[in-house]
Design a protein around this motif. Structure first.
Motif, mmCIF file in Angstrom:
data_model
loop_
_atom_site.group_PDB
_atom_site.id
_atom_site.type_symbol
_atom_site.label_atom_id
_atom_site.label_comp_id
_atom_site.label_asym_id
_atom_site.label_seq_id
_atom_site.Cartn_x
_atom_site.Cartn_y
_atom_site.Cartn_z
ATOM 1 N N UNK A 102 0.837 -1.212 0.000
ATOM 2 C CA UNK A 102 0.000 0.000 0.000
ATOM 3 C C UNK A 102 0.869 1.258 0.000
ATOM 4 N N UNK A 103 1.992 1.208 0.707
ATOM 5 C CA UNK A 103 2.889 2.353 0.734
ATOM 6 C C UNK A 103 3.435 2.636 -0.663
ATOM 7 N N UNK A 104 3.830 1.586 -1.386
ATOM 8 C CA UNK A 104 4.349 1.766 -2.737
ATOM 9 C C UNK A 104 3.282 2.374 -3.644
ATOM 10 N N UNK A 105 2.072 1.871 -3.558
ATOM 11 C CA UNK A 105 0.997 2.427 -4.384
ATOM 12 C C UNK A 105 0.688 3.864 -3.994
ATOM 13 N N UNK A 106 0.731 4.151 -2.689
ATOM 14 C CA UNK A 106 0.461 5.510 -2.222
ATOM 15 C C UNK A 106 1.489 6.506 -2.731
ATOM 16 N N UNK A 107 2.752 6.101 -2.766
ATOM 17 C CA UNK A 107 3.801 7.040 -3.172
ATOM 18 C C UNK A 107 4.007 7.043 -4.686
ATOM 19 N N UNK A 108 4.092 5.860 -5.267
ATOM 20 C CA UNK A 108 4.461 5.766 -6.682
ATOM 21 C C UNK A 108 3.294 6.089 -7.623
ATOM 22 N N UNK A 109 2.116 5.566 -7.309
ATOM 23 C CA UNK A 109 0.976 5.728 -8.214
ATOM 24 C C UNK A 109 0.008 6.815 -7.733
ATOM 25 N N UNK A 110 -0.540 6.659 -6.542
ATOM 26 C CA UNK A 110 -1.492 7.651 -6.059
ATOM 27 C C UNK A 110 -0.820 8.993 -5.803
ATOM 28 N N UNK A 111 0.452 8.966 -5.409
ATOM 29 C CA UNK A 111 1.185 10.221 -5.264
ATOM 30 C C UNK A 111 1.274 10.957 -6.582
ATOM 31 N N UNK A 112 1.556 10.221 -7.660
ATOM 32 C CA UNK A 112 1.599 10.836 -8.993
ATOM 33 C C UNK A 112 0.226 11.362 -9.386
ATOM 34 N N UNK A 113 -0.824 10.601 -9.065
ATOM 35 C CA UNK A 113 -2.187 11.038 -9.363
ATOM 36 C C UNK A 113 -2.530 12.321 -8.602
ATOM 37 N N UNK A 114 -2.104 12.386 -7.331
ATOM 38 C CA UNK A 114 -2.341 13.594 -6.537
ATOM 39 C C UNK A 114 -1.628 14.803 -7.136
ATOM 40 N N UNK A 115 -0.421 14.588 -7.651
ATOM 41 C CA UNK A 115 0.295 15.687 -8.302
ATOM 42 C C UNK A 115 -0.499 16.166 -9.512
ATOM 43 N N UNK A 116 -0.986 15.244 -10.324
ATOM 44 C CA UNK A 116 -1.800 15.634 -11.466
ATOM 45 C C UNK A 116 -3.051 16.381 -11.035
ATOM 46 N N UNK A 117 -3.679 15.917 -9.971
ATOM 47 C CA UNK A 117 -4.910 16.542 -9.471
ATOM 48 C C UNK A 117 -4.678 17.992 -9.058
ATOM 49 N N UNK A 118 -3.607 18.224 -8.295
ATOM 50 C CA UNK A 118 -3.399 19.552 -7.724
ATOM 51 C C UNK A 118 -2.541 20.464 -8.606
ATOM 52 N N UNK A 119 -1.798 19.872 -9.539
ATOM 53 C CA UNK A 119 -0.995 20.698 -10.449
ATOM 54 C C UNK A 119 -1.831 21.249 -11.597
ATOM 55 N N UNK A 120 -2.995 20.663 -11.833
ATOM 56 C CA UNK A 120 -3.855 21.125 -12.926
ATOM 57 C C UNK A 120 -4.184 22.602 -12.735
ATOM 58 N N UNK A 121 -3.939 23.382 -13.763
ATOM 59 C CA UNK A 121 -4.171 24.812 -13.706
ATOM 60 C C UNK A 121 -2.977 25.595 -13.186
ATOM 61 N N UNK A 122 -1.979 24.900 -12.631
ATOM 62 C CA UNK A 122 -0.785 25.567 -12.100
ATOM 63 C C UNK A 122 0.455 25.275 -12.931
ATOM 64 N N UNK A 123 0.502 24.093 -13.580
ATOM 65 C CA UNK A 123 1.629 23.766 -14.462
ATOM 66 C C UNK A 123 1.225 24.128 -15.885
ATOM 67 N N UNK A 124 2.119 24.774 -16.610
ATOM 68 C CA UNK A 124 1.776 25.298 -17.932
ATOM 69 C C UNK A 124 2.404 24.532 -19.092
#
Length: 237
Positions: A102-124
């Protein structure tokens, strides 16, 4: 002036990318969990060039940390995610704890998904994830990591549609000499000598090899929804 945020930029491939960018005079923000590692990396980077270096402490498995990274009105040109932790992940599935998986999925996959979620509109410009060769060549001792890495290709494709015209890609390194090998309890140099002979490139990759791959997908404005393989030909063996 171009600015890049590198999540996992305190060591390994992320640090190598930061070093290239700073040497070219670009601004970088390196992100990681260890304040001490970030401080050490910043001191080294500030000697490498004229680019401005900032640090932010965050754990991308925690949504509140990721949200804070992209809070406010400031935009960033590129985001690269290189954060990884392989502690306890290698071995037969029956011996890998569910907590570790679960830790690997949280950091490697869901962490990447969270970056996409919150970077939307901020990364150009671009968002780039780090996958890995085990997604394509699982060996029976890296199954959960292979699953997480393999899923990143689909994540990049989905986000490339959602976040367009921001470009979303993944880099897939092969065997690369990074600190993650030190977590595996092996004679690293002996292992590298043997592994190199199995690759068409006849050598192990370096963090600088991967940094150049990141630059390729960050700067080529016609690359999106793509996995770029930097593996010395490993998929052929």
């Amino acid at each position: 002036m171009t600015e890049t945020m590198i999540i996992g930029g305190g060591s390994g491939m992320g640090f190598a990318l930061a070093r290239v960018l700073v040497a070219e005079g670009e601004d970088v923000t390196i992100v990681g969990r260890s304040a001490d590692r970030l401080a050490t990396a910043r001191a080294e980077l500030e000697q490498a060039g004229n680019g401005r270096v900032q640090t932010k402490r965050a754990d991308i498995s925690r949504e509140e940390d990721v949200a804070e990274l992209f809070a406010g009105d400031q935009q960033v040109d590129h985001v690269a995610v290189t954060a990884a932790d392989a502690t306890g992940v290698y071995g037969p599935t029956a011996r890998v704890s569910t907590e570790t998986a679960r830790f690997i999925l949280d950091t490697k996959l869901l962490g990447a998904w969270l970056v996409g979620k919150h970077a939307a509109g901020k990364v150009t410009g671009s968002l780039t994830f780090t996958s890995g060769i085990n997604a394509y060549r699982p060996n029976g001792s890296n199954t959960i990591m292979a699953a997480a890495n393999g899923a990143l290709a689909s994540l990049a494709s989905g986000l490339a549609i959602e976040m367009a015209p921001v470009r979303v890609n993944a880099i897939s390194p092969g065997w690369v000499d990074t600190p993650i090998w030190n977590q595996l309890g092996m004679d690293k140099q002996a292992a590298f000598a043997e592994l190199a002979q199995r690759l068409p490139a006849r050598r192990i990759g370096t963090p600088d090899d991967i940094a150049q791959a990141f630059l390729a997908v960050m700067r080529n404005q016609f690359i999106t929804a793509t996995v770029l393989h930097i593996d010395g030909g490993h998929r052929l063996t």
